[in-house]
Design a protein around this motif. Sequence first.
Motif, PDB file in Angstrom:
ATOM      1  N   ASP A 246       0.832  -1.217   0.000  1.00 56.55           N
ATOM      2  CA  ASP A 246       0.000   0.000   0.000  1.00 56.55           C
ATOM      3  C   ASP A 246       0.870   1.273   0.000  1.00 56.55           C
ATOM      4  OD1 ASP A 246      -2.345  -1.418  -0.091  1.00 56.55           O
ATOM      5  OD2 ASP A 246      -2.642  -1.411   2.085  1.00 56.55           O
ATOM      6  N   ALA A 247       1.922   1.183   0.824  1.00 59.41           N
ATOM      7  CA  ALA A 247       2.821   2.365   0.887  1.00 59.41           C
ATOM      8  C   ALA A 247       3.494   2.614  -0.471  1.00 59.41           C
ATOM      9  CB  ALA A 247       3.873   2.149   1.979  1.00 59.41           C
ATOM     10  N   LEU A 248       3.907   1.515  -1.111  1.00 56.59           N
ATOM     11  CA  LEU A 248       4.577   1.669  -2.408  1.00 56.59           C
ATOM     12  C   LEU A 248       3.599   2.148  -3.484  1.00 56.59           C
ATOM     13  CD1 LEU A 248       7.172   1.427  -3.976  1.00 56.59           C
ATOM     14  CD2 LEU A 248       6.704  -1.008  -4.358  1.00 56.59           C
ATOM     15  N   LEU A 249       2.350   1.681  -3.391  1.00 53.47           N
ATOM     16  CA  LEU A 249       1.333   2.162  -4.341  1.00 53.47           C
ATOM     17  C   LEU A 249       1.134   3.672  -4.179  1.00 53.47           C
ATOM     18  CD1 LEU A 249      -1.366  -0.693  -4.201  1.00 53.47           C
ATOM     19  CD2 LEU A 249       0.031  -0.017  -6.182  1.00 53.47           C
ATOM     20  N   ALA A 250       1.180   4.153  -2.965  1.00 55.47           N
ATOM     21  CA  ALA A 250       1.029   5.585  -2.715  1.00 55.47           C
ATOM     22  C   ALA A 250       2.201   6.361  -3.314  1.00 55.47           C
ATOM     23  CB  ALA A 250       0.928   5.858  -1.218  1.00 55.47           C
ATOM     24  N   LYS A 251       3.396   5.792  -3.154  1.00 57.95           N
ATOM     25  CA  LYS A 251       4.581   6.457  -3.726  1.00 57.95           C
ATOM     26  C   LYS A 251       4.482   6.518  -5.246  1.00 57.95           C
ATOM     27  CE  LYS A 251       8.660   5.421  -2.139  1.00 57.95           C
ATOM     28  NZ  LYS A 251       9.801   4.618  -1.701  1.00 57.95           N
ATOM     29  N   ILE A 252       3.992   5.416  -5.844  1.00 53.26           N
ATOM     30  CA  ILE A 252       3.858   5.399  -7.311  1.00 53.26           C
ATOM     31  C   ILE A 252       2.833   6.441  -7.756  1.00 53.26           C
ATOM     32  CG2 ILE A 252       3.059   4.012  -9.262  1.00 53.26           C
ATOM     33  CD1 ILE A 252       4.323   1.569  -7.866  1.00 53.26           C
ATOM     34  N   GLU A 253       1.743   6.541  -6.978  1.00 50.65           N
ATOM     35  CA  GLU A 253       0.722   7.531  -7.332  1.00 50.65           C
ATOM     36  C   GLU A 253       1.280   8.966  -7.210  1.00 50.65           C
ATOM     37  OE1 GLU A 253      -2.645   9.313  -8.647  1.00 50.65           O
ATOM     38  OE2 GLU A 253      -2.032   7.187  -8.752  1.00 50.65           O
ATOM     39  N   THR A 254       2.089   9.177  -6.194  1.00 53.92           N
ATOM     40  CA  THR A 254       2.724  10.499  -6.039  1.00 53.92           C
ATOM     41  C   THR A 254       3.641  10.796  -7.227  1.00 53.92           C
ATOM     42  OG1 THR A 254       2.668  10.310  -3.624  1.00 53.92           O
ATOM     43  CG2 THR A 254       4.244  11.891  -4.591  1.00 53.92           C
ATOM     44  N   GLU A 255       4.396   9.770  -7.631  1.00 54.51           N
ATOM     45  CA  GLU A 255       5.277   9.925  -8.799  1.00 54.51           C
ATOM     46  C   GLU A 255       4.445  10.243 -10.042  1.00 54.51           C
ATOM     47  OE1 GLU A 255       9.275   9.259 -10.689  1.00 54.51           O
ATOM     48  OE2 GLU A 255       8.539   9.779  -8.709  1.00 54.51           O
ATOM     49  N   ASN A 256       3.306   9.571 -10.138  1.00 55.01           N
ATOM     50  CA  ASN A 256       2.425   9.792 -11.292  1.00 55.01           C
ATOM     51  C   ASN A 256       1.900  11.236 -11.288  1.00 55.01           C
ATOM     52  OD1 ASN A 256       0.928   8.786 -13.609  1.00 55.01           O
ATOM     53  ND2 ASN A 256      -0.893   9.049 -12.318  1.00 55.01           N
ATOM     54  N   GLN A 257       1.490  11.748 -10.114  1.00 58.20           N
ATOM     55  CA  GLN A 257       1.001  13.125 -10.021  1.00 58.20           C
ATOM     56  C   GLN A 257       2.114  14.111 -10.327  1.00 58.20           C
ATOM     57  OE1 GLN A 257      -2.121  14.121  -9.630  1.00 58.20           O
ATOM     58  NE2 GLN A 257      -2.755  11.939  -9.615  1.00 58.20           N
ATOM     59  N   THR A 258       3.326  13.810  -9.888  1.00 55.16           N
ATOM     60  CA  THR A 258       4.481  14.684 -10.150  1.00 55.16           C
ATOM     61  C   THR A 258       4.733  14.808 -11.644  1.00 55.16           C
ATOM     62  OG1 THR A 258       5.492  14.096  -8.036  1.00 55.16           O
ATOM     63  CG2 THR A 258       6.938  15.025  -9.745  1.00 55.16           C
ATOM     64  N   ILE A 259       4.697  13.666 -12.306  1.00 52.84           N
ATOM     65  CA  ILE A 259       4.919  13.667 -13.764  1.00 52.84           C
ATOM     66  C   ILE A 259       3.822  14.443 -14.467  1.00 52.84           C
ATOM     67  CG2 ILE A 259       4.948  12.195 -15.810  1.00 52.84           C
ATOM     68  CD1 ILE A 259       7.487  12.140 -14.184  1.00 52.84           C
ATOM     69  N   GLN A 260       2.584  14.244 -14.008  1.00 49.60           N
ATOM     70  CA  GLN A 260       1.443  14.866 -14.657  1.00 49.60           C
ATOM     71  C   GLN A 260       1.507  16.396 -14.585  1.00 49.60           C
ATOM     72  OE1 GLN A 260      -0.932  13.190 -16.343  1.00 49.60           O
ATOM     73  NE2 GLN A 260      -1.918  15.134 -16.940  1.00 49.60           N
ATOM     74  N   SER A 261       1.983  16.914 -13.467  1.00 50.65           N
ATOM     75  CA  SER A 261       1.971  18.376 -13.267  1.00 50.65           C
ATOM     76  C   SER A 261       3.347  19.024 -13.411  1.00 50.65           C
ATOM     77  CB  SER A 261       1.417  18.694 -11.883  1.00 50.65           C
ATOM     78  OG  SER A 261       2.235  18.098 -10.871  1.00 50.65           O
ATOM     79  N   ALA A 262       4.342  18.226 -13.804  1.00 50.85           N
ATOM     80  CA  ALA A 262       5.717  18.758 -13.849  1.00 50.85           C
ATOM     81  C   ALA A 262       5.865  19.916 -14.814  1.00 50.85           C
ATOM     82  CB  ALA A 262       6.682  17.620 -14.219  1.00 50.85           C
ATOM     83  N   LEU A 263       5.284  19.813 -16.017  1.00 52.06           N
ATOM     84  CA  LEU A 263       5.506  20.856 -17.050  1.00 52.06           C
ATOM     85  C   LEU A 263       4.261  21.034 -17.908  1.00 52.06           C
ATOM     86  CD1 LEU A 263       7.316  22.825 -18.627  1.00 52.06           C
ATOM     87  CD2 LEU A 263       8.065  20.865 -20.005  1.00 52.06           C
ATOM     88  N   THR A 264       3.813  22.314 -17.995  1.00 53.75           N
ATOM     89  CA  THR A 264       2.761  22.702 -18.948  1.00 53.75           C
ATOM     90  C   THR A 264       3.333  23.809 -19.838  1.00 53.75           C
ATOM     91  OG1 THR A 264       1.017  22.190 -17.343  1.00 53.75           O
ATOM     92  CG2 THR A 264       0.457  23.639 -19.224  1.00 53.75           C
ATOM     93  N   ILE A 265       3.390  23.547 -21.140  1.00 55.17           N
ATOM     94  CA  ILE A 265       4.021  24.517 -22.080  1.00 55.17           C
ATOM     95  C   ILE A 265       3.004  25.575 -22.489  1.00 55.17           C
ATOM     96  CG2 ILE A 265       5.078  24.800 -24.349  1.00 55.17           C
ATOM     97  CD1 ILE A 265       6.228  21.985 -24.055  1.00 55.17           C
ATOM     98  N   ASP A 266       3.346  26.859 -22.223  1.00 58.89           N
ATOM     99  CA  ASP A 266       2.505  28.009 -22.606  1.00 58.89           C
ATOM    100  C   ASP A 266       3.221  28.780 -23.734  1.00 58.89           C
ATOM    101  OD1 ASP A 266       0.843  30.143 -22.852  1.00 58.89           O
ATOM    102  OD2 ASP A 266       1.334  31.047 -20.899  1.00 58.89           O
TER     103      ASP A 266
END
Length: 805
Positions: A331-351
């Motif tokens: 469960d803890a590792l799944l949470a870490k993966i989800e955090t990594e996924n959110q980080t990737i998702q919001s890391a860069l938005t090109i304007d």
Amino acid sequence: MLKKIQHIKKLGVFDDFSWDSEVKNKGGAVQNFVDINIIYGRNYSGKTTLSRIARALETRTLSDKYGAPSFQLKFADNSDVTLAALTTHDKNIRVFNEDFIRDNLRFITNPDDSIEPFAILGDDNNKIEKEIEALEEELGSSIEGQETGLFADKKQAAVAYSNAFASHKQSNESLEKQLGDKATNKDIGIKYKPERFGDQNYTITKLKADITTVSSPDFQPLTSEQVSEHEKLIDEKVLPAIPKFSSPQLSFLSLALEVETLVTKPISESDKIQALVKDAVLNRWVNEGRSHHRNKHEKCAFCDNEISTERWAELDKHFDEESEQLEKSIDALLAKIETENQTIQSALTIDQSAFYSKFHSQLTALNLRLKAATKDYQLALGNLTKQLKARKGDILNVKDYENPADCTAKLTQIWQDYSDLCAQSELFSSSLADEQTKAKADLRLKEVAEYLLTIDYQAQLNSIETLRQKRDEAQQAQAIINTNITQKQAQVTAKKRELNDEEKGAKKVNEYLNNFFGHQFLTLEAKKDEGPTQEAKRIRFEVIRDGKKAYHLSEGECSLLAFCYFLAKLDDVATKDSNPIIWIDDPISSLDGNHIFFIYSLLNAEVVEKGKFAQLFVSTHNLDFLKYLRMLNGKYIDPAGSGKLKSYQKDFFVVIRQGKFSTIQSMPDYLKKYITEFNYLFHQIYKCANVESVNDANFNSFYNFANNARKFFEIYLYYKYPDQTSDEDKLKLFFGDEKIPAVLVDRINNEFSHLKGCFESGSIPIDVPEMQTAARQIIDRLKQDNEQFSSLMRSVGEAVEVETV
């Protein structure tokens, strides 16, 4: 023919003379020079200055003592001669003035010097004359409109060159206008579109430089896409700084290792309920049921059977701490993966709006790469999540680990590329002006290139070059003909020199001295100075008196000799039959009345009547000479009139000094119209006698009548009755038996001319009918001498009255 002296500035007594504003007739129209021009002016008024301007055309130089003068002479063919054109003009002119005398008759200032010799064609040279004749026939006639021979060829070549020149000029000027319009025209000119083409000081010179650039084989015009990019670029404004981007630290490798560890981690099999081990779904169901029943139900909520203590013990041994810890770790590792996924998702938005349009295409491509890489990374994370969830769902059984693709490097590179673009954009802010200037220059070159296609520039250039070649060929043909003519003329001149006879020049001067002036005491003789060779011998003229060289000539003798020399020189080899413009300045210096008339006679007989001139100017300060000059008349054969005789036009001018400076004006009637005061007085009496209606314009004829009549009778009656008869008796003799007119005229002459003893007459108006009556009686009496009366009428320009019988 000289039409007018357009202007004279800073030359002698002429400071800022302008012909068109000062030389006008009575009607206010500009009065131009004609065939014969008589110029009157007092001493020091500027007559000699005018003659020096004319002589400058003859000698092709003007004294440098004048400082910085300028003048412009306009001729009938619309050509101009200025000080700068003295060496290049083609006008033929001969001038007599004090400079001519000084240059040619040096003995006047230095008694030991001689007179410049001149030659007249010699005799007995038939062979040479025939050769000259042949050359002149080949040359042909140069008379305007009657050209023959080489002169006809010259005229045709001149026309051909003129046409070729005009065609080339017209074509060239047309192209120049098109280029000029493109450079500076308000509608299509590049100059007036600096916001697009970048140069508000654009000129045709810059356009031609751009034409050179776009005409180069290496030039590549902008494509449509490049034009669009350049247009966006030149509209750019400096953008604010782009927010700094920091790429996140990715943990895919560590996450993958952790997933592999948990998925493949074994659980001890002791004290395990085999039924649950074998059925993962059932195992999960039972484990969840434990949490629902512990300390809540003593019986099973499903089967309603009591759950024994032993059963709880078996279940606790089956679901031991090791499996629970593994599940927590998952469960803890799944949470870490989800955090990594959110980080990737919001890391860069090109304007893209934060970037210059220059980078938009790169940003678009980078954004596509970013989305693809992010999706791949998220898929890999999803694979890890899937494997963890599978182990969690079957916690007691080990699973095989499947290693997904690692996209960390790809994402890291994309983030780095984005950071590089940010840096480039920041750097571009400082060079935006230069980039926009370059973009505008590129757009301008494309505009120039398209315009050249529109006007078919290359075809026009080719046409202009063809016309230039034709012009040059025509010019070369003209030069060849002109050279041929010059060579032929030089041959004629050389052969005429073989006919030269300086002694005849001296004899011509002597002929004038003897025949016109009866001066047999002075003669010219041609002397030959001996030299080492025949060619080195030099002819000189000497003035001889009583067989010896003459010294101490009087001023009158010098004047006579100088004028005779000038007229004889009109027959020299260089001048004969050339009909030059002749300018004669005051030829009567120190001469008495008889010699003044002889000068006039010689001028009239040898120049005017023989038509040796194209145009004649005579200036004088002497009123006696002016009187004779009024009588100059002559006729010439009009080539346009089928050989008919035509009279020369004659007009009069005055040079007037006003303070320090002089001007030229049309001669007023009182100088031009009346040969003597006697003629003027007659005319005033005649006008008074013939006034039909008295008005302010002619009333002065009546107020001046008494003085005019008195002076007229003083002259007329003196010559008619040159004895000692009294004035009153002479009037009676004049009117004959009619005594009343004599008394009336005598009264008018005394009372209205002098107001003698009748002061009250001056305080009342003139009695007009009485004046006109007296005037008519005088005219009627003069008519009785028909010949004299007709002559008087002609002298004042009035029509001769014909008596009807």
